[in-house]
Design a protein around this motif. Structure first.
Motif, mmCIF file in Angstrom:
data_model
loop_
_atom_site.group_PDB
_atom_site.id
_atom_site.type_symbol
_atom_site.label_atom_id
_atom_site.label_comp_id
_atom_site.label_asym_id
_atom_site.label_seq_id
_atom_site.Cartn_x
_atom_site.Cartn_y
_atom_site.Cartn_z
ATOM 1 N N ALA A 247 0.829 -1.206 0.000
ATOM 2 C CA ALA A 247 0.000 0.000 0.000
ATOM 3 C C ALA A 247 0.863 1.255 0.000
ATOM 4 C CB ALA A 247 -0.918 -0.011 1.212
ATOM 5 N N VAL A 248 1.926 1.246 0.773
ATOM 6 C CA VAL A 248 2.856 2.381 0.806
ATOM 7 C C VAL A 248 3.524 2.558 -0.559
ATOM 8 C CG1 VAL A 248 5.072 3.146 1.752
ATOM 9 C CG2 VAL A 248 3.276 2.318 3.284
ATOM 10 N N MET A 249 3.857 1.436 -1.213
ATOM 11 C CA MET A 249 4.570 1.495 -2.486
ATOM 12 C C MET A 249 3.709 2.027 -3.631
ATOM 13 S SD MET A 249 7.685 0.669 -2.020
ATOM 14 C CE MET A 249 8.207 0.429 -3.717
ATOM 15 N N ILE A 250 2.379 1.877 -3.567
ATOM 16 C CA ILE A 250 1.556 2.325 -4.696
ATOM 17 C C ILE A 250 1.372 3.836 -4.704
ATOM 18 C CG2 ILE A 250 0.305 0.138 -4.713
ATOM 19 C CD1 ILE A 250 -2.140 1.648 -3.655
ATOM 20 N N GLY A 251 1.747 4.528 -3.636
ATOM 21 C CA GLY A 251 1.601 5.974 -3.583
ATOM 22 C C GLY A 251 2.421 6.663 -4.665
ATOM 23 N N LYS A 252 1.861 7.720 -5.253
ATOM 24 C CA LYS A 252 2.556 8.412 -6.331
ATOM 25 C C LYS A 252 3.719 9.265 -5.826
ATOM 26 C CE LYS A 252 -0.859 12.187 -6.362
ATOM 27 N NZ LYS A 252 -1.884 12.867 -7.186
ATOM 28 N N SER A 253 3.771 9.486 -4.508
ATOM 29 C CA SER A 253 4.860 10.248 -3.908
ATOM 30 C C SER A 253 4.987 9.853 -2.442
ATOM 31 C CB SER A 253 4.596 11.758 -4.013
ATOM 32 O OG SER A 253 3.460 12.119 -3.242
ATOM 33 N N ASN A 254 6.103 10.254 -1.824
ATOM 34 C CA ASN A 254 6.276 9.995 -0.396
ATOM 35 C C ASN A 254 5.184 10.672 0.416
ATOM 36 O OD1 ASN A 254 8.594 8.543 -0.938
ATOM 37 N ND2 ASN A 254 9.986 10.239 -0.488
ATOM 38 N N GLN A 255 4.819 11.877 0.005
ATOM 39 C CA GLN A 255 3.799 12.617 0.743
ATOM 40 C C GLN A 255 2.441 11.932 0.634
ATOM 41 O OE1 GLN A 255 4.917 14.961 2.568
ATOM 42 N NE2 GLN A 255 3.016 15.715 3.467
ATOM 43 N N ALA A 256 2.108 11.434 -0.558
ATOM 44 C CA ALA A 256 0.833 10.733 -0.735
ATOM 45 C C ALA A 256 0.789 9.472 0.111
ATOM 46 C CB ALA A 256 0.633 10.391 -2.212
ATOM 47 N N ALA A 257 1.904 8.750 0.173
ATOM 48 C CA ALA A 257 1.957 7.539 0.989
ATOM 49 C C ALA A 257 1.785 7.869 2.470
ATOM 50 C CB ALA A 257 3.276 6.815 0.761
ATOM 51 N N LYS A 258 2.457 8.928 2.929
ATOM 52 C CA LYS A 258 2.370 9.328 4.339
ATOM 53 C C LYS A 258 0.953 9.762 4.697
ATOM 54 C CE LYS A 258 4.313 12.569 7.713
ATOM 55 N NZ LYS A 258 5.325 13.645 7.937
ATOM 56 N N ARG A 259 0.355 10.577 3.852
ATOM 57 C CA ARG A 259 -1.003 11.042 4.133
ATOM 58 C C ARG A 259 -2.001 9.892 4.124
ATOM 59 N NH1 ARG A 259 -1.010 16.468 0.254
ATOM 60 N NH2 ARG A 259 0.252 17.793 1.642
ATOM 61 N N GLY A 260 -1.791 8.940 3.245
ATOM 62 C CA GLY A 260 -2.665 7.772 3.223
ATOM 63 C C GLY A 260 -2.585 6.977 4.516
ATOM 64 N N CYS A 261 -1.375 6.821 5.037
ATOM 65 C CA CYS A 261 -1.197 6.116 6.317
ATOM 66 C C CYS A 261 -1.855 6.868 7.463
ATOM 67 C CB CYS A 261 0.292 5.922 6.610
ATOM 68 S SG CYS A 261 1.158 4.813 5.480
ATOM 69 N N LEU A 262 -1.722 8.192 7.475
ATOM 70 C CA LEU A 262 -2.333 8.999 8.538
ATOM 71 C C LEU A 262 -3.860 8.929 8.477
ATOM 72 C CD1 LEU A 262 -0.029 12.159 8.455
ATOM 73 C CD2 LEU A 262 -0.061 10.346 10.165
ATOM 74 N N LEU A 263 -4.403 8.954 7.267
ATOM 75 C CA LEU A 263 -5.853 8.856 7.121
ATOM 76 C C LEU A 263 -6.344 7.498 7.612
ATOM 77 C CD1 LEU A 263 -8.516 10.017 6.148
ATOM 78 C CD2 LEU A 263 -7.940 9.249 3.828
ATOM 79 N N ALA A 264 -5.623 6.441 7.280
ATOM 80 C CA ALA A 264 -5.990 5.104 7.754
ATOM 81 C C ALA A 264 -5.933 5.037 9.276
ATOM 82 C CB ALA A 264 -5.069 4.057 7.135
ATOM 83 N N ALA A 265 -4.932 5.684 9.882
ATOM 84 C CA ALA A 265 -4.809 5.696 11.340
ATOM 85 C C ALA A 265 -6.014 6.361 11.993
ATOM 86 C CB ALA A 265 -3.523 6.420 11.754
ATOM 87 N N ALA A 266 -6.530 7.407 11.361
ATOM 88 C CA ALA A 266 -7.682 8.116 11.931
ATOM 89 C C ALA A 266 -8.979 7.327 11.769
ATOM 90 C CB ALA A 266 -7.826 9.483 11.260
ATOM 91 N N LEU A 267 -9.051 6.499 10.742
ATOM 92 C CA LEU A 267 -10.301 5.812 10.431
ATOM 93 C C LEU A 267 -10.526 4.545 11.241
ATOM 94 C CD1 LEU A 267 -10.260 6.177 6.531
ATOM 95 C CD2 LEU A 267 -11.813 7.335 8.127
ATOM 96 N N ALA A 268 -9.464 3.937 11.756
ATOM 97 C CA ALA A 268 -9.604 2.624 12.402
ATOM 98 C C ALA A 268 -10.297 2.654 13.770
ATOM 99 C CB ALA A 268 -8.230 1.960 12.514
ATOM 100 N N PRO A 269 -9.888 3.503 14.744
ATOM 101 C CA PRO A 269 -10.460 3.408 16.096
ATOM 102 C C PRO A 269 -11.977 3.561 16.183
ATOM 103 C CG PRO A 269 -8.425 4.675 16.146
ATOM 104 C CD PRO A 269 -8.770 4.478 14.700
ATOM 105 N N PRO A 270 -12.630 4.472 15.408
ATOM 106 C CA PRO A 270 -14.090 4.569 15.532
ATOM 107 C C PRO A 270 -14.819 3.270 15.190
ATOM 108 C CG PRO A 270 -13.219 6.522 14.450
ATOM 109 C CD PRO A 270 -12.085 5.549 14.543
ATOM 110 N N VAL A 271 -14.308 2.522 14.203
ATOM 111 C CA VAL A 271 -14.950 1.253 13.855
ATOM 112 C C VAL A 271 -14.919 0.305 15.051
ATOM 113 C CG1 VAL A 271 -14.771 -0.807 12.391
ATOM 114 C CG2 VAL A 271 -14.446 1.469 11.396
#
Length: 455
Positions: A247-271
């Motif tokens: 998942a990290v590798m498919i990001g078009k840039s380092n920033q896109a990969a980092k932001r994707g990880c942060l968004l995933a981190a925010a989405l998990a606990p409420p579930v």
């Protein structure tokens, strides 16, 4: 808790739509590179969808409700640990992993420690991945059994068919697109059910009047070492899992990969939070039911038929997404790190794509067969053990390869992985007041530290 006409219509329609999307997403997949990294063109949202599509599954929903039914708030640690793992990926590991330009964790390790290390870690990691697939099929069996009353064998066969359609065709990018669809539906289902459970019970005071507060409202009810250990176990397992590295590798840039990880981190606990409210409600009002059936039982009992059907299908998709994501990572490891390196070094992209798909199907079928003898097992237990095994094998040698190249000898790296997983498994035989991953990690790290000091 029986299915009616509208239950069945909405379940079939939702599942059919997802399966069709899964098959259609494979039309653009021409070779192994498309399948495994999606052309490295994904934005942050697709990266997050790929992560959550696998991370938020049966353990985060049905397994968390099952854990809350038995232990209360301490069941939240699985999704809290998932968020911590995504933060570690975002701030520590994403950039160096992308700079390595390696497709698998084993490739990162082999670049530093050689092909023997690649083979050993591939085999040992495969065991941990299969255990996580087992956890998802157990969750699917509980769900399908609640809905249709099917036998474990029939449930397992259906689970494998749906997982195969979800992950075999579109590869990592298809998993990301389906992950976003699944996440939207899953939030709808868990929020509605969690809020409804809270309101029907009458708030936390009403929960406390029925359930023992010292156990059900204590996030460390099983002990700090056990519960915090579960969270750290999951966090380190996230960092050590092939699917999330892809998942990290498919990001078009380092920033896109980092932001994707942060968004995933925010989405998990409420579930996890809304799922545990459902589990606690069912324990308070239906204490004699099977714990694993708490979430599907709540849906069937209290939601209108069309919404209940969509919600049940969504839970099944959550389970399927994680199972197929794990199988996708397993297929990549076997095709890239074993088949291409040791069996057919001349294999082209189309051949590797075929091998990946075959391995995915075989791993799903083998995991389903294994569940038939473990039908009553706790879902979170299998998920946690899987995470721990992967971390014990991969985390220490991957970390030294990325951040301290040239400091550790290859033999020590291999011994670290082998001793780490062995120590962890042996520690399960002891009544320890903390997670056995710590024993495995300590053993592996000690090997590396001793080797470093001797050089």
């Amino acid at each position: 808790m029986q299915l009616g006409f509208w239950h069945i219509v909405s379940i079939v329609a939702t599942l059919a739509a997802i399966m069709v999307l899964g098959v259609l997403s494979g039309r653009r997949v021409k070779n192994a590179a498309d399948f495994n990294t999606g052309g490295k063109s994904a934005g942050a949202l697709l990266v997050a969808g790929t992560i959550t599509g696998t991370m938020i599954g049966g353990s985060s929903t049905i397994g968390t409700a099952e854990g809350a039914f038995t232990h209360g708030f301490s069941a939240w640690w699985f999704t809290l640990g998932s968020a911590i793992g995504c933060l570690l990926l975002a701030y520590i590991y994403a950039k160096p992993i992308r700079q390595s330009d390696c497709m698998t964790i084993q490739e990162i390790i082999s670049m530093e420690y050689g092909q023997k290390a690649r083979l050993v870690t591939s085999v040992l990691t495969g065991i941990g991945i299969v255990l996580n697939i087992v956890a998802q099929i157990l969750a699917a069996n509980a769900l399908l059994g609640s809905m249709f009353g099917f036998s474990p064998l029939v449930c397992s066969v259906l689970s494998v068919v749906i997982m195969a359609c979800y992950g075999m065709f579109g590869g990592i990018k298809g998993s990301g697109l389906l992950g976003l669809v699944k996440l939207s539906l899953l939030y709808l289902a868990t929020v509605i059910c969690g809020v409804l459970a809270y309101v029907m019970q009458g708030g936390f005071d009403a929960f406390a009047a029925v359930l023992p507060s010292e156990e059900y409202f204590n996030i460390f009810s099983r002990g700090v070492g056990t519960d915090l250990g579960l969270g750290l176990n999951v966090a380190l397992g996230i960092v050590s899992t092939q699917t999330y590295i892809q998942a990290v590798m498919i990001g078009k840039s380092n920033q896109a990969a980092k932001r994707g990880c942060l968004l995933a981190a925010a989405l998990a606990p409420p579930v996890g939070f809304f799922s545990l409210l459902v589990g606690m409600y069912m324990r308070a009002n239906f204490p004699d039911m099977a714990a694993a059936e708490a979430f599907p039982g709540f849906i069937l009992q209290f939601l209108p038929a069309p919404l209940a059907g969509v919600s049940l299908a969504t839970l099944l998709i959550a389970v399927v997404g994680t199972g197929s994501g794990m199988a996708l990572g397993f297929g990549t490891i076997i095709s890239s790190d074993i088949y291409q390196q040791f069996i057919n070094t001349e294999a082209d992209g189309k051949k590797l794509l075929t091998v990946s798909r075959v391995i995915i199907l075989v791993s799903l079928a083998a995991s389903a067969a294994f569940t038939l003898g473990n039908a009553g097992s706790a879902i979170l237990g299998w998920g946690s053990m899987s995470m721990g095994l992967r971390a014990a094998v991969l985390l220490a040698p991957m970390t030294t390869a990325l951040f301290w190249p040239g400091r550790i000898r290859a033999g020590a790296a291999i011994l670290s992985s082998a001793l780490g997983v062995t120590a962890m498994l042996l520690a399960n035989l002891l009544p320890l007041p903390f997670d056995t991953l710590f024993v495995g990690m300590l053993a592996g790290i000690l090997v590396l530290v001793i080797d470093f000091c001797r050089r």
